[in-house]
Motif scaffolding. Structure first.
Motif, PDB file in Angstrom:
ATOM      1  N   ARG A   1       0.850  -1.191   0.000  1.00 10.20           N
ATOM      2  CA  ARG A   1       0.000   0.000   0.000  1.00 10.20           C
ATOM      3  C   ARG A   1       0.882   1.235   0.000  1.00 10.20           C
ATOM      4  O   ARG A   1       1.792   1.349   0.820  1.00 10.20           O
TER       5      ARG A   1
ATOM      6  N   VAL B   1      -2.676   0.763  -4.185  1.00  8.88           N
ATOM      7  CA  VAL B   1      -2.253  -0.561  -3.762  1.00  8.88           C
ATOM      8  C   VAL B   1      -1.683  -1.285  -4.971  1.00  8.88           C
ATOM      9  O   VAL B   1      -2.190  -1.138  -6.089  1.00  8.88           O
TER      10      VAL B   1
ATOM     11  N   LEU C   1      -9.554   1.670   0.501  1.00  5.90           N
ATOM     12  CA  LEU C   1      -8.167   1.657   0.946  1.00  5.90           C
ATOM     13  C   LEU C   1      -8.119   2.484   2.225  1.00  5.90           C
ATOM     14  O   LEU C   1      -8.001   3.713   2.186  1.00  5.90           O
TER      15      LEU C   1
END
Length: 798
Positions: A298, A384, A521
């Motif tokens: 990430r 990501v 996310l």
């Protein structure tokens, strides 16, 4: 070979003018500098190394030093340094007023409009013939006090402005200029031919006056910079690693349901990250589902930080940027993760998926410190790295299961088996209906909507128009956020699953769009129903870049046929002018990186979408062959950097427009009007403008509510329920007249902020031009808001 110096006054059409110069002056080198990059004292000795100077257009006024910079001094250069000069727009105005003319405002401004130009068929207009030219100006020159300035061309504006000077020259010096924009895509007859005439006159003058251009040397380039096109050295990755193989298995999947496949893959587990880019409506074809692992990298970054955060599971590493900017860092990151061997027709083999904020683009244009008290909690870069993926081809009804991880056969086989035994529904765009929202004492609470203040928004539009009249911008996209406090779905809360996913399914059903998406996310969740592709670029070696700006939308309704929509959009001076300005701006952005090979493949065509008719243009560019193979391989991130923020969400000239909008809007946009999409390990990419979308922030999405917190509904008012502050239950009471609010129903409950509610943000706005009506613009903004708000009404009435 000719060497041209182009002085840029921070315009958004400069590289279009550079391309025009290269076409009109064969084999020329064009060097571009900002008008404040060098002082007159430093610049003037360097003029001996150039054959001519082009003074480009720009925002502002020629009598303001900060707007015009060193251009003012060019007109007064000493005789021994005299050089032929050609000015455009602001360049013409500066030439005129420096020799006695006055600059005045037009009674009716002309931004993005095509006019016939009458000329005397001599000098730069010799043998040019009929000229239809695009005008971008709110100022003009009065030559009454300028005896040394000779008019060459005019436009007759009739009762609006009378006769307006469109071309002129200096009586004694080698200076020529035009007011219109010869570089615009819609200028015909006054572009290449006028520049060729200028070059002919310039070479004749230089020969007659014995002016010889001094040889070029590296020290001059050190001061001026390389000729265009060139790629920033820091944007070229210098580290290569062996390319990884892409392993793919293809599964026939009749009537694939994107939502149900996501549910099979665990999207309802709200504690995990999940990314899905969804072609939920025509003309979209592919939907991309990232199959993340606990250690999928990430990447997060906030404007102003000196490091990038990279997280793998619970392990977080801070990666200093050093001498790089975020764009060069991302280029280098992807350079070490290239892959090959995937199916060529599948657009995504793996790579970075997520969003980039509006501010990450605006900071590139105009670096500014964070606002005092800024509360933007979302990362500006939130991506990501996807190593396993499923790409659904909705036209061919197949699923491509892919991995770039080594020794990943077990996952491939297991995923293929699940898909093969997967029972698809009858339709490909549905999933099971969402459950009801949370209820307390039998009352299903209505979402609470906080709209922008109407009077304040209208005041901003009026202020924006004043900036247009003053010459600082041709178009400003003024936006404002709407906040929605909505109940979570009761069964999702009880199961510990994702209420935002239930909302996405409703949004997908109510407002299907070709660039939909669900991006979770943490701490950010984005639900997209965007109709607008921003930028796509194909894999090398082709590397075609395409942008598809939308300016002009008509919602489908009884009687709104294609013919009616074309009359309302393609037949509207205002709508075409808005689209044209963005087309010219995008051409500039593409030219700045790829070079000359930029073309408008489609101009102002009405396209049919599932719920609307839209006015769409298509611009394509291919990288210049003079660029190195390594430069071309890494071009995607550099084109993205040069093109953000989206011109359709700012205005033109972009830099000045972004600065004005920051002042007008008073708050960061954050995720809204940024871009969502992917960068592929094969070198391609596809990004959409984040509009018709909503997003939320979860500080701790996995924390269970306490007993005291669970009661998120009460009878009474909260900080979200004061109608005097523009905040309303979504029920019709006290709201502006609109279909959305009239069709909503009050259930008697008022929400407060609690773990059983989500607070969503959605943005909307519109392109403000000199022809805009402030009240109509407010109503258009509300209409855009409603396209997303309807999903919350359905959530509340489920």
């Amino acid at each position: 070979m000719p060497r041209i110096l182009l002085i840029d006054s921070y315009d958004s059409f400069t590289y279009n003018l550079a391309s025009l110069c290269k076409r009109a002056i064969p084999s020329s080198f064009v060097h571009i500098i900002k008008n404040d990059a060098l002082s007159a004292k430093s610049l003037f000795p360097l003029l001996r190394h150039f054959d001519a100077v082009i003074i480009g257009p720009g925002p502002g006024s020629p009598d303001i030093q900060d707007d015009i910079g060193v251009v003012r001094d060019i007109w007064h250069v000493a005789d021994d340094l005299l050089i032929p000069v050609f000015g455009v727009c602001l360049g013409l105005q500066s030439l005129a007023i420096e020799h006695g003319a006055e600059v005045r405002r037009l009674n009716v401004v002309k931004h993005g409009q095509v006019y016939r130009i009458d000329h005397i068929d001599t000098d730069i207009f010799q043998d040019v013939g009929t000229v239809q030219a695009v005008r971008y100006h709110s100022l003009h020159v009065d030559l009454a006090g300028a005896p040394d300035i000779v008019p060459l061309a005019w436009s007759d504006d009739g009762e609006e402005n009378g006769q307006v000077v469109m071309g002129l020259k200096h009586r004694k010096k080698p200076f020529w200029a035009v007011q219109y924009h010869p570089e615009s895509v819609c200028t015909h007859g006054g572009g290449d031919d006028v520049l060729r005439n200028f070059w002919r006159l310039a070479t004749e003058w230089s020969s007659a006056h014995g002016r010889a251009t001094l040889p070029w040397n590296p020290s001059i380039e050190a001061a001026i910079g390389p000729d265009w096109p060139s790629i920033r050295p820091e944007a070229i990755a210098h580290v290569d690693e062996p390319w990884k193989p892409v392993v793919t298995q293809t599964v026939q999947l009749p009537n694939p349901s994107v939502p149900r496949i996501c549910e099979m893959l665990g999207v309802e587990d709200d504690s995990t990250d999940f990314v899905m880019l969804d072609s939920a409506a025509a003309p979209g074809r592919f939907s991309i589902i990232g199959c993340l692992t606990p250690t999928s990298p990430r990447i997060t970054y906030a404007v102003g930080d000196q490091a990038v955060q990279v997280r793998r599971g619970s392990d977080v590493t801070s990666k200093p940027l050093g001498a790089l900017d975020i764009w060069a860092w991302l280029t280098a990151f992807m350079r070490t993760r290239k892959a090959h061997g995937g199916l060529p027709d599948v657009p995504f083999w793996g790579g970075l998926v997520g969003y980039l904020s509006y501010e990450i683009g605006s900071q590139t244009l105009s670096p500014l410190p964070p606002r005092p008290g800024s509360q933007n909690q979302h990362p500006d870069v939130n991506l990501v790295f996807v190593e396993r993926s499923i790409v659904l081809d909705l036209q061919a009804s197949v699923a491509h299961v892919q991995t770039i991880l080594p020794d990943d056969d077990d996952w491939l086989e297991e995923t293929v088996r699940k898909l093969q035994t997967f029972s698809s529904p009858a339709t490909d765009r549905s999933a099971r209906p969402p459950s009801k929202p949370s209820e307390v004492n039998g009352a299903a609470p209505a979402p609470v909507v906080t709209l922008p203040a109407r009077d304040s928004y209208i005041d901003k539009i009026i202020a924006a128009k004043e900036w247009l009249f003053s010459g600082d911008s041709y178009e400003l996209c003024v936006t404002a956020p709407t906040r929605v406090l909505a109940p979570k779905v009761a069964t999702a809360v009880s199961r510990g699953t994702s209420s935002s996913w239930e909302l996405y399914k409703i949004l997908r059903s109510r407002n299907p769009a070709p660039h939909s998406g669900y991006v979770r996310l943490h701490p950010s969740t984005l639900l997209s129903s965007s109709p607008e592709r921003f930028l796509s670029y194909s894999r090398p070696p082709d590397g075609v870049c395409q942008l598809r700006p939308i300016k002009g939308t008509v919602r489908k309704a009884p009687g709104i046929t294609r013919a009616v929509a074309e009359e309302m959009l393609a037949g509207s001076t205002k709508e075409v002018a808005e689209n044209l300005m963005i087309v010219d701006l995008i051409r500039h952005d593409l030219h700045s990186v790829v070079g000359e090979d930029v073309h408008v493949k489609q101009f102002c065509k009405v396209e049919e979408y599932e719920t609307v008719w839209q006015l769409v243009s298509v611009i394509e560019g291919r990288p210049d062959k003079s660029l190195s193979e390594k430069s071309r391989a890494d071009l995607g991130w550099e084109v993205l950097r040069a093109s953000l923020p989206p011109g359709s969400m700012t205005g033109a000239p972009k830099k000045r427009s972004v600065e004005i909008l920051r002042q007008l809007e008073g708050a960061d946009r954050g995720i809204y009007s940024g871009v969502v999409g992917y960068a592929d390990v094969g070198g391609g990419g596809d990004w959409a403008v984040i509009i018709r979308s909503c997003f939320k922030y979860d500080e701790n999405p996995t924390a269970p509510p306490s007993a005291e917190q669970s009661n998120g509904v009460k009878n009474g008012h909260s900080r979200h329920s004061s109608a005097t502050n523009g905040t309303y239950p979504a029920n019709g009471g006290g709201m502006p007249p609109s279909t959305f609010y009239e069709n909503s129903t009050l259930n008697g409950a008022v929400l407060t902020n609690s773990p059983l509610t989500d607070e969503w943000t959605l943005g909307a706005g519109g392109a403000i031009t000199a022809l805009s009506d402030p009240v109509a613009e407010w109503e258009e903004m509300i209409t855009k808001v409603e396209s997303v708000l309807r999903a919350f009404v359905d959530l509340g009435s489920s």
